[in-house]
Design a protein around this motif. Structure first.
Motif, PDB file in Angstrom:
ATOM      1  N   GLU A  63      81.246 108.141 -19.212  1.00 36.90           N
ATOM      2  CA  GLU A  63      82.418 108.587 -19.962  1.00 36.90           C
ATOM      3  C   GLU A  63      82.063 109.805 -20.813  1.00 36.90           C
ATOM      4  N   THR A  64      82.985 110.754 -20.874  1.00 34.22           N
ATOM      5  CA  THR A  64      82.825 111.917 -21.729  1.00 34.22           C
ATOM      6  C   THR A  64      84.200 112.296 -22.272  1.00 34.22           C
ATOM      7  N   GLY A  65      84.247 113.197 -23.206  1.00 33.96           N
ATOM      8  CA  GLY A  65      85.523 113.618 -23.738  1.00 33.96           C
ATOM      9  C   GLY A  65      85.357 114.460 -24.985  1.00 33.96           C
ATOM     10  N   TYR A  66      86.479 114.843 -25.547  1.00 32.45           N
ATOM     11  CA  TYR A  66      86.474 115.600 -26.791  1.00 32.45           C
ATOM     12  C   TYR A  66      87.852 115.533 -27.424  1.00 32.45           C
ATOM     13  N   VAL A  67      87.900 115.890 -28.693  1.00 38.94           N
ATOM     14  CA  VAL A  67      89.159 115.984 -29.423  1.00 38.94           C
ATOM     15  C   VAL A  67      89.435 117.464 -29.621  1.00 38.94           C
ATOM     16  N   ASP A  68      90.646 117.889 -29.280  1.00 39.46           N
ATOM     17  CA  ASP A  68      91.025 119.296 -29.384  1.00 39.46           C
ATOM     18  C   ASP A  68      91.368 119.607 -30.842  1.00 39.46           C
ATOM     19  N   CYS A  69      90.340 119.884 -31.626  1.00 39.69           N
ATOM     20  CA  CYS A  69      90.481 120.124 -33.061  1.00 39.69           C
ATOM     21  C   CYS A  69      89.854 121.480 -33.394  1.00 39.69           C
ATOM     22  N   PRO A  70      90.613 122.405 -33.988  1.00 36.24           N
ATOM     23  CA  PRO A  70      90.093 123.751 -34.243  1.00 36.24           C
ATOM     24  C   PRO A  70      88.914 123.802 -35.214  1.00 36.24           C
ATOM     25  N   THR A  71      88.749 122.790 -36.063  1.00 39.91           N
ATOM     26  CA  THR A  71      87.637 122.824 -37.024  1.00 39.91           C
ATOM     27  C   THR A  71      86.364 122.189 -36.479  1.00 39.91           C
ATOM     28  N   ASP A  72      86.458 121.526 -35.327  1.00 44.17           N
ATOM     29  CA  ASP A  72      85.270 120.918 -34.713  1.00 44.17           C
ATOM     30  C   ASP A  72      84.457 121.969 -33.975  1.00 44.17           C
ATOM     31  N   THR A  73      83.259 121.585 -33.608  1.00 39.65           N
ATOM     32  CA  THR A  73      82.442 122.469 -32.777  1.00 39.65           C
ATOM     33  C   THR A  73      83.099 122.594 -31.406  1.00 39.65           C
ATOM     34  N   ALA A  74      82.661 123.562 -30.645  1.00 41.33           N
ATOM     35  CA  ALA A  74      83.232 123.786 -29.312  1.00 41.33           C
ATOM     36  C   ALA A  74      83.046 122.541 -28.444  1.00 41.33           C
ATOM     37  N   PRO A  75      84.068 122.179 -27.667  1.00 38.84           N
ATOM     38  CA  PRO A  75      83.935 121.006 -26.794  1.00 38.84           C
ATOM     39  C   PRO A  75      82.939 121.283 -25.675  1.00 38.84           C
ATOM     40  N   PRO A  76      82.450 120.233 -25.025  1.00 31.55           N
ATOM     41  CA  PRO A  76      81.552 120.444 -23.887  1.00 31.55           C
ATOM     42  C   PRO A  76      82.257 121.314 -22.841  1.00 31.55           C
ATOM     43  N   PRO A  77      81.652 122.424 -22.432  1.00 24.99           N
ATOM     44  CA  PRO A  77      82.333 123.366 -21.531  1.00 24.99           C
ATOM     45  C   PRO A  77      82.819 122.738 -20.221  1.00 24.99           C
ATOM     46  N   ALA A  78      82.012 121.888 -19.613  1.00 23.56           N
ATOM     47  CA  ALA A  78      82.429 121.290 -18.335  1.00 23.56           C
ATOM     48  C   ALA A  78      83.604 120.343 -18.535  1.00 23.56           C
ATOM     49  N   THR A  79      83.576 119.562 -19.600  1.00 25.28           N
ATOM     50  CA  THR A  79      84.681 118.646 -19.888  1.00 25.28           C
ATOM     51  C   THR A  79      85.955 119.434 -20.163  1.00 25.28           C
ATOM     52  N   GLN A  80      85.844 120.498 -20.955  1.00 26.41           N
ATOM     53  CA  GLN A  80      87.007 121.319 -21.269  1.00 26.41           C
ATOM     54  C   GLN A  80      87.564 121.973 -19.999  1.00 26.41           C
ATOM     55  N   ALA A  81      86.690 122.463 -19.123  1.00 27.66           N
ATOM     56  CA  ALA A  81      87.145 123.085 -17.869  1.00 27.66           C
ATOM     57  C   ALA A  81      87.861 122.069 -16.994  1.00 27.66           C
ATOM     58  N   LEU A  82      87.350 120.850 -16.961  1.00 27.80           N
ATOM     59  CA  LEU A  82      87.980 119.810 -16.165  1.00 27.80           C
ATOM     60  C   LEU A  82      89.345 119.438 -16.728  1.00 27.80           C
ATOM     61  N   VAL A  83      89.456 119.315 -18.039  1.00 29.15           N
ATOM     62  CA  VAL A  83      90.741 119.022 -18.676  1.00 29.15           C
ATOM     63  C   VAL A  83      91.745 120.143 -18.373  1.00 29.15           C
ATOM     64  N   GLU A  84      91.315 121.403 -18.491  1.00 26.04           N
ATOM     65  CA  GLU A  84      92.202 122.521 -18.205  1.00 26.04           C
ATOM     66  C   GLU A  84      92.658 122.515 -16.746  1.00 26.04           C
ATOM     67  N   LEU A  85      91.737 122.205 -15.834  1.00 20.24           N
ATOM     68  CA  LEU A  85      92.088 122.131 -14.422  1.00 20.24           C
ATOM     69  C   LEU A  85      93.108 121.021 -14.160  1.00 20.24           C
ATOM     70  N   LEU A  86      92.902 119.868 -14.764  1.00 17.70           N
ATOM     71  CA  LEU A  86      93.855 118.763 -14.595  1.00 17.70           C
ATOM     72  C   LEU A  86      95.209 119.081 -15.216  1.00 17.70           C
ATOM     73  N   LEU A  87      95.220 119.731 -16.384  1.00 18.50           N
ATOM     74  CA  LEU A  87      96.480 120.097 -17.018  1.00 18.50           C
ATOM     75  C   LEU A  87      97.261 121.084 -16.154  1.00 18.50           C
ATOM     76  N   ARG A  88      96.547 122.056 -15.550  1.00 15.62           N
ATOM     77  CA  ARG A  88      97.227 123.000 -14.651  1.00 15.62           C
ATOM     78  C   ARG A  88      97.775 122.294 -13.425  1.00 15.62           C
ATOM     79  N   ALA A  89      96.999 121.356 -12.893  1.00 14.09           N
ATOM     80  CA  ALA A  89      97.418 120.671 -11.673  1.00 14.09           C
ATOM     81  C   ALA A  89      98.582 119.727 -11.911  1.00 14.09           C
ATOM     82  N   THR A  90      98.658 119.152 -13.094  1.00 14.94           N
ATOM     83  CA  THR A  90      99.706 118.158 -13.358  1.00 14.94           C
ATOM     84  C   THR A  90     100.891 118.729 -14.126  1.00 14.94           C
ATOM     85  N   GLY A  91     100.767 119.985 -14.574  1.00 11.97           N
ATOM     86  CA  GLY A  91     101.874 120.635 -15.250  1.00 11.97           C
ATOM     87  C   GLY A  91     101.971 120.183 -16.645  1.00 11.97           C
TER      88      GLY A  91
END
Length: 91
Positions: A63-91
């Motif tokens: 399991e991996t993940g992150y919270v999209d919070c502007p004051t936190d450190t940058a999310p794990p790049p691979a996890t963020q890329a996967l989330v962005e890919l899924l968001l694009r695919a699912t609209g």
């Protein structure tokens, strides 16, 4: 396992949509698998935000993940890329 659902807002004929699925699905599965494996190697972090989107990815027992919070450190790049890919695919 993963389940993919493909749809078209452009009212594509089923044979055209089927061609797109046949063409793009293997690459999408390959990319998702690679990103999930990379994301699974990264540790999960906590957040400072009280109100934010939380993304969680589970592949088998990993399991991996992150919270999209502007004051936190940058999310794990691979996890963020996967989330962005899924968001694009699912609209």
């Amino acid at each position: 396992g993963a389940t993919f659902a493909w749809s078209s807002q452009e009212s594509l004929r089923s044979e055209v949509l089927s061609w797109y699925v046949d063409y793009f699905q293997p690459h999408a599965i390959q990319r998702l698998t690679r990103l999930a494996a990379e994301a699974a190697r990264r540790p999960t972090t906590t957040t400072l935000c009280a109100d934010a989107f939380s993304y969680r990815l589970t592949v088998g027992t990993i399991e991996t993940g992150y919270v999209d919070c502007p004051t936190d450190t940058a999310p794990p790049p691979a996890t963020q890329a996967l989330v962005e890919l899924l968001l694009r695919a699912t609209g």
